[in-house]
Design a protein around this motif. Structure first.
Motif, PDB file in Angstrom:
ATOM      1  N   ALA A  20       0.839  -1.204   0.000  1.00 37.37           N
ATOM      2  CA  ALA A  20       0.000   0.000   0.000  1.00 37.37           C
ATOM      3  C   ALA A  20       0.872   1.252   0.000  1.00 37.37           C
ATOM      4  N   ARG A  21       1.938   1.251   0.793  1.00 35.13           N
ATOM      5  CA  ARG A  21       2.837   2.403   0.856  1.00 35.13           C
ATOM      6  C   ARG A  21       3.492   2.657  -0.496  1.00 35.13           C
ATOM      7  N   ASP A  22       3.975   1.600  -1.130  1.00 37.10           N
ATOM      8  CA  ASP A  22       4.639   1.756  -2.423  1.00 37.10           C
ATOM      9  C   ASP A  22       3.674   2.277  -3.485  1.00 37.10           C
ATOM     10  N   GLU A  23       2.450   1.766  -3.482  1.00 38.82           N
ATOM     11  CA  GLU A  23       1.463   2.257  -4.448  1.00 38.82           C
ATOM     12  C   GLU A  23       1.100   3.711  -4.153  1.00 38.82           C
ATOM     13  N   LEU A  24       1.009   4.054  -2.876  1.00 40.77           N
ATOM     14  CA  LEU A  24       0.716   5.439  -2.494  1.00 40.77           C
ATOM     15  C   LEU A  24       1.826   6.373  -2.977  1.00 40.77           C
ATOM     16  N   ILE A  25       3.058   5.959  -2.847  1.00 46.43           N
ATOM     17  CA  ILE A  25       4.184   6.762  -3.336  1.00 46.43           C
ATOM     18  C   ILE A  25       4.050   7.006  -4.837  1.00 46.43           C
ATOM     19  N   GLU A  26       3.664   5.970  -5.561  1.00 44.91           N
ATOM     20  CA  GLU A  26       3.495   6.094  -7.016  1.00 44.91           C
ATOM     21  C   GLU A  26       2.336   7.031  -7.357  1.00 44.91           C
ATOM     22  N   VAL A  27       1.249   6.946  -6.616  1.00 45.62           N
ATOM     23  CA  VAL A  27       0.100   7.826  -6.847  1.00 45.62           C
ATOM     24  C   VAL A  27       0.518   9.282  -6.631  1.00 45.62           C
ATOM     25  N   VAL A  28       1.215   9.547  -5.546  1.00 42.79           N
ATOM     26  CA  VAL A  28       1.665  10.915  -5.256  1.00 42.79           C
ATOM     27  C   VAL A  28       2.607  11.405  -6.353  1.00 42.79           C
ATOM     28  N   ARG A  29       3.517  10.539  -6.798  1.00 43.80           N
ATOM     29  CA  ARG A  29       4.447  10.916  -7.870  1.00 43.80           C
ATOM     30  C   ARG A  29       3.686  11.320  -9.128  1.00 43.80           C
ATOM     31  N   ARG A  30       2.670  10.537  -9.483  1.00 42.88           N
ATOM     32  CA  ARG A  30       1.896  10.833 -10.688  1.00 42.88           C
ATOM     33  C   ARG A  30       1.116  12.135 -10.545  1.00 42.88           C
ATOM     34  N   LEU A  31       0.553  12.361  -9.355  1.00 44.53           N
ATOM     35  CA  LEU A  31      -0.182  13.613  -9.135  1.00 44.53           C
ATOM     36  C   LEU A  31       0.756  14.815  -9.194  1.00 44.53           C
ATOM     37  N   GLU A  32       1.925  14.690  -8.603  1.00 43.24           N
ATOM     38  CA  GLU A  32       2.877  15.799  -8.604  1.00 43.24           C
ATOM     39  C   GLU A  32       3.441  16.072  -9.990  1.00 43.24           C
ATOM     40  N   ALA A  33       3.555  15.030 -10.808  1.00 41.13           N
ATOM     41  CA  ALA A  33       4.099  15.193 -12.159  1.00 41.13           C
ATOM     42  C   ALA A  33       3.142  15.964 -13.059  1.00 41.13           C
ATOM     43  N   GLY A  34       1.843  15.889 -12.745  1.00 38.31           N
ATOM     44  CA  GLY A  34       0.864  16.581 -13.566  1.00 38.31           C
ATOM     45  C   GLY A  34       0.636  15.861 -14.878  1.00 38.31           C
ATOM     46  N   GLY A  35      -0.016  16.561 -15.801  1.00 37.48           N
ATOM     47  CA  GLY A  35      -0.255  15.996 -17.124  1.00 37.48           C
ATOM     48  C   GLY A  35      -1.436  15.050 -17.185  1.00 37.48           C
ATOM     49  N   THR A  36      -2.214  14.954 -16.104  1.00 35.64           N
ATOM     50  CA  THR A  36      -3.392  14.100 -16.127  1.00 35.64           C
ATOM     51  C   THR A  36      -4.637  14.975 -16.230  1.00 35.64           C
ATOM     52  N   THR A  37      -5.687  14.380 -16.723  1.00 38.68           N
ATOM     53  CA  THR A  37      -6.943  15.112 -16.805  1.00 38.68           C
ATOM     54  C   THR A  37      -7.514  15.296 -15.399  1.00 38.68           C
ATOM     55  N   LEU A  38      -8.505  16.139 -15.292  1.00 38.18           N
ATOM     56  CA  LEU A  38      -9.155  16.349 -14.003  1.00 38.18           C
ATOM     57  C   LEU A  38      -9.730  15.036 -13.486  1.00 38.18           C
ATOM     58  N   GLU A  39     -10.392  14.297 -14.343  1.00 39.34           N
ATOM     59  CA  GLU A  39     -10.992  13.024 -13.928  1.00 39.34           C
ATOM     60  C   GLU A  39      -9.912  12.037 -13.472  1.00 39.34           C
ATOM     61  N   GLU A  40      -8.819  11.936 -14.214  1.00 41.10           N
ATOM     62  CA  GLU A  40      -7.725  11.049 -13.807  1.00 41.10           C
ATOM     63  C   GLU A  40      -7.134  11.483 -12.471  1.00 41.10           C
ATOM     64  N   SER A  41      -6.975  12.783 -12.294  1.00 37.53           N
ATOM     65  CA  SER A  41      -6.438  13.306 -11.036  1.00 37.53           C
ATOM     66  C   SER A  41      -7.356  12.973  -9.865  1.00 37.53           C
ATOM     67  N   LEU A  42      -8.664  13.087 -10.075  1.00 36.62           N
ATOM     68  CA  LEU A  42      -9.615  12.754  -9.010  1.00 36.62           C
ATOM     69  C   LEU A  42      -9.550  11.274  -8.649  1.00 36.62           C
ATOM     70  N   VAL A  43      -9.438  10.425  -9.654  1.00 35.60           N
ATOM     71  CA  VAL A  43      -9.336   8.986  -9.409  1.00 35.60           C
ATOM     72  C   VAL A  43      -8.046   8.684  -8.641  1.00 35.60           C
ATOM     73  N   LEU A  44      -6.957   9.314  -9.043  1.00 37.15           N
ATOM     74  CA  LEU A  44      -5.688   9.115  -8.336  1.00 37.15           C
ATOM     75  C   LEU A  44      -5.786   9.604  -6.886  1.00 37.15           C
ATOM     76  N   TRP A  45      -6.393  10.753  -6.700  1.00 42.30           N
ATOM     77  CA  TRP A  45      -6.539  11.311  -5.349  1.00 42.30           C
ATOM     78  C   TRP A  45      -7.350  10.356  -4.460  1.00 42.30           C
ATOM     79  N   GLU A  46      -8.465   9.863  -4.999  1.00 44.89           N
ATOM     80  CA  GLU A  46      -9.296   8.937  -4.229  1.00 44.89           C
ATOM     81  C   GLU A  46      -8.528   7.667  -3.888  1.00 44.89           C
ATOM     82  N   ARG A  47      -7.757   7.167  -4.840  1.00 46.60           N
ATOM     83  CA  ARG A  47      -6.958   5.969  -4.583  1.00 46.60           C
ATOM     84  C   ARG A  47      -5.909   6.259  -3.509  1.00 46.60           C
ATOM     85  N   GLY A  48      -5.300   7.419  -3.587  1.00 47.23           N
ATOM     86  CA  GLY A  48      -4.315   7.801  -2.584  1.00 47.23           C
ATOM     87  C   GLY A  48      -4.913   7.876  -1.190  1.00 47.23           C
ATOM     88  N   GLU A  49      -6.103   8.449  -1.081  1.00 45.92           N
ATOM     89  CA  GLU A  49      -6.786   8.523   0.215  1.00 45.92           C
ATOM     90  C   GLU A  49      -7.054   7.123   0.761  1.00 45.92           C
TER      91      GLU A  49
END
Length: 88
Positions: A20-49
């Motif tokens: 879970a920690r490793d996947e959370l790190i990857e989710v945060v990395r993807r969110l910080e990198a940007g380049g995702t749509t609003l919907e993708e960002s929301l899905v990533l945020w929810e997964r991170g939570e």
């Protein structure tokens, strides 16, 4: 009927802390990198939570186990007989 929100939670609960920690790190990395749509960002945020909650529950469970082991050690009558120099 199970909602889409409930299904990932059940799957997430099967993850160990490190997974879970490793996947959370990857989710945060993807969110910080940007380049995702609003919907993708929301899905990533929810997964991170969700992953953060799994990590918290795992850590809380480990803390409870340690506390229980320490409490058991403190109340073990065999320990007190050895500590006071008496015989068991």
């Amino acid at each position: 009927m199970t909602s889409e929100v409930e299904q990932p939670t059940a799957m997430s609960e099967a993850l160990g802390y490190e997974q879970a920690r490793d996947e959370l790190i990857e989710v945060v990395r993807r969110l910080e990198a940007g380049g995702t749509t609003l919907e993708e960002s929301l899905v990533l945020w929810e997964r991170g939570e969700e992953l953060a909650k799994v990590c918290r529950r795992r850590l809380d469970g480990a803390r409870a186990r340690l506390d229980a082991a320490l409490a058991e050690e403190e109340t073990d009558p065999r320990d007190s007989a050895a500590d006071d120099g008496g015989t068991p």
